[in-house]
Design an enzyme around this catalytic site. Sequence first.
Site, mmCIF file in Angstrom:
data_model
loop_
_atom_site.group_PDB
_atom_site.id
_atom_site.type_symbol
_atom_site.label_atom_id
_atom_site.label_comp_id
_atom_site.label_asym_id
_atom_site.label_seq_id
_atom_site.Cartn_x
_atom_site.Cartn_y
_atom_site.Cartn_z
ATOM 1 C CG ASP A 1 -1.703 1.246 1.434
ATOM 2 O OD1 ASP A 1 -1.655 2.125 0.541
ATOM 3 O OD2 ASP A 1 -2.376 1.379 2.466
ATOM 4 C CE LYS B 1 -1.809 6.881 -3.431
ATOM 5 N NZ LYS B 1 -2.369 5.980 -2.401
ATOM 6 C CD GLU C 1 -5.224 3.513 -2.397
ATOM 7 O OE1 GLU C 1 -6.106 4.275 -1.942
ATOM 8 O OE2 GLU C 1 -4.106 3.927 -2.740
ATOM 9 C CG ASP D 1 -9.000 5.197 2.112
ATOM 10 O OD1 ASP D 1 -8.543 5.771 3.119
ATOM 11 O OD2 ASP D 1 -8.279 4.637 1.276
HETATM 12 P P1 ADP Z 1 -2.930 7.554 3.844
HETATM 13 O O1 ADP Z 1 -3.853 6.567 3.239
HETATM 14 O O2 ADP Z 1 -3.196 8.957 3.402
HETATM 15 O O3 ADP Z 1 -1.512 7.169 3.705
HETATM 16 P P2 ADP Z 1 -3.484 6.572 6.522
HETATM 17 O O4 ADP Z 1 -4.593 5.667 6.183
HETATM 18 O O5 ADP Z 1 -2.216 5.972 6.952
HETATM 19 O O6 ADP Z 1 -3.247 7.648 5.394
HETATM 20 O O7 ADP Z 1 -4.044 7.546 7.655
HETATM 21 C C1 ADP Z 1 -3.216 8.478 8.266
HETATM 22 C C2 ADP Z 1 -4.074 9.366 9.137
HETATM 23 O O8 ADP Z 1 -4.726 8.584 10.137
HETATM 24 C C3 ADP Z 1 -3.258 10.416 9.847
HETATM 25 O O9 ADP Z 1 -3.911 11.659 9.768
HETATM 26 C C4 ADP Z 1 -3.251 9.914 11.279
HETATM 27 O O10 ADP Z 1 -3.122 10.958 12.197
HETATM 28 C C5 ADP Z 1 -4.613 9.260 11.384
HETATM 29 N N1 ADP Z 1 -4.699 8.330 12.496
HETATM 30 C C6 ADP Z 1 -3.917 7.250 12.731
HETATM 31 N N2 ADP Z 1 -4.261 6.649 13.876
HETATM 32 C C7 ADP Z 1 -5.307 7.351 14.377
HETATM 33 C C8 ADP Z 1 -6.100 7.238 15.570
HETATM 34 N N3 ADP Z 1 -5.898 6.269 16.463
HETATM 35 N N4 ADP Z 1 -7.084 8.136 15.741
HETATM 36 C C9 ADP Z 1 -7.289 9.132 14.859
HETATM 37 N N5 ADP Z 1 -6.577 9.292 13.740
HETATM 38 C C10 ADP Z 1 -5.586 8.415 13.499
HETATM 39 MG MG MG Z 2 -4.536 4.932 2.336
#
Ligand code: ADP
Ligand code: MG
Length: 621
Positions: free
Chosen positions: A26, A89, A189, A213
């Site tokens: 991913d 990205k 995704e 998502d």
């Molecule tokens: P992307 O798909 O854009 O790479 P992710 O799916 O990894 O992103 O999500 C990242 C986001 O999720 C960040 O903003 C992070 O702060 C938030 N995040 C991660 N864990 C938590 C949590 N326990 N509670 C709230 N937000 C969270």
């Molecule tokens: Mg993602």
Amino acid sequence: MATIAINLKDGKLETDAPRDLIVGIDLGTTNSLVAYMKDGLALAVRDDSGKSALMPSVVHFAPDQSVLVGVTAKEKLVSDPQHTIYSVKRLMGKSYKDVRDFEQYFGYQIIDEDTDSLVKIRVKDKFFTPIELSAEILKALKLRIESVLNQPVFKAVITVPAYFNDAQRQATRDAGKLAGLDVLRIVNEPTAASLAYGIGLNQDDEQTVAVYDLGGGTFDISILHIHQGIFEVLSTHGDTFLGGDDFDRAIVDYWTKQNGHEKDSLTGDKSLSQALRLQAEAAKKHLSQHPVYESVAANGMVCRIDRATFETLIEPLVQRTIEGCRQALHDAKLDVSRIDHVIMVGGSTRVPLVKSAVAGFFGKEVFDKLDPDEVVALGAAIQADILAGNQKDILLLDITPLSLGIETMGGLMDTIIPRNTKVPSKAGRRYTTSVDGQTNLKIAVFQGERDLVEHNRKLGEFIMRGIPPMPAGLPKIEIHFILNADGILKVKAQELRSGVEQEIEVRSQYGISEEEMGKMLLDSIQHAQSDMAIRALLEARNEAQVILLSADKFLRQNESILNETEVLAIQTLAAELKIAVAGEDKDKINAAMETLNQYSAPLAHRAMDITIAEAIKGKSV
Ligand code: ADP
Ligand code: MG
């Protein structure tokens, strides 16, 4: 049901011999991760601390040119923002024109030397493409899994958002290649997320799912229809600038105000504002589990927030995502009751308010048992495992998924390599010219199942030049399609009488997602009837054109041996055929052709006899 695994490299059926490991990746805007199948279960690879499988999608360039990726690079966002690249990205497959409007979003320098070419990022005196930067992230993931498994990894499935276009998918594939990975599939995704929950693994299941998502900086909602292993994207909606980062910003603004500062008054100090952002993120995560967060920032600011306040702050943002869901349903022409499952993806879906808002809107419990950070990577690993032929009872064919062919007269698709042919593969066909003295031939290559090329996807075209002038129909032009294991198509055209030869390379599967593929196949089934009728009409017209040309030629060459009545009759019949060709009725065209043929056939025989007789006479003199 049988499992058929075909090795992409050699085109042979796989036996039970040990197979190469194919990993699932991913490649996220905020975080990336790699997963693989272990004892029949998908598993995301954790970092050295064993705490998290997430690798921040951040790349830092040190003064000595060394490259950091992940957590250590993310820390540099505070101390060295100029040389720290995040959210790359967002730039994949984009030109400067595409990103100009949100350039200020990036803390690093984007280069605009040519507005139409792909963007580059400047780090000190060096320029990097988003592909190279993504490759750094992929390399780091590759290293991570290699060190855990203690074996080299060469093959991967990489996920992309459902809305990614060809250029973005191609860029992702290229990044993989640059990182030393053979990218066997680019998977959407939401498709991966569904697979992670086992949806679509049973070919008989028919389901409609919503994949919600909410990541760090982007929100995507996709509605998928899944049936017989085909994942069809019914609609996508979202916001490319809405996510957990906005929640963090809302908290920073709140703290700023609570401490008596003006909004944005602290942004001048880059390090402080980055530190506050990281603290806000920690607070947000904490609030997903606890009612209150409290700490003191580096500048002495008291940072306190409770969950109710946080929810008030983000309520409008969450509502925007719900509007997106409504829009996606509308675009898919579905009522909310038609959604069988709602799948939660992305770290921000851990926020309790997000979960309850989504469940409330769809009127059902959401799927959140799997780690929302990992679910896409886990699904990619499952897809990889299917590709490797390890999943029994899943019909998997490593074959060319769509037919390849060229455009012939009247815009018809002439298939040369049919769909479901295993790769690598080779096929050829012979063509000729349709006009006397024709020296060029346009060869346009298409992919798809529809009878008319306009409904298929154009892969490329080239003009074969230098065909020696000959009467129509005499040149023998052989067109060969050679499809190699990487899905790269080579098209070769050769005129056999003169030896004139030309060749192009076309990338065949690149940029087509499984879903698009499925959609194109469905399209072809749904339109088979009307396509057939159109094909018959076009074929009749093509044939009529050839007959009209030769009738005309016959009249010109044989004036001396035809009487006035015969000439007039041919002209009249030809005119009638022309009228039929202008119409839409293939039967009329065929009938008019038949009449003209029947009338002119004996005349042609007579002409031939005279020509032969003259030739013999000529010889004997
Ligand atoms: P992307 O798909 O854009 O790479 P992710 O799916 O990894 O992103 O999500 C990242 C986001 O999720 C960040 O903003 C992070 O702060 C938030 N995040 C991660 N864990 C938590 C949590 N326990 N509670 C709230 N937000 C969270
Ligand atoms: Mg993602």
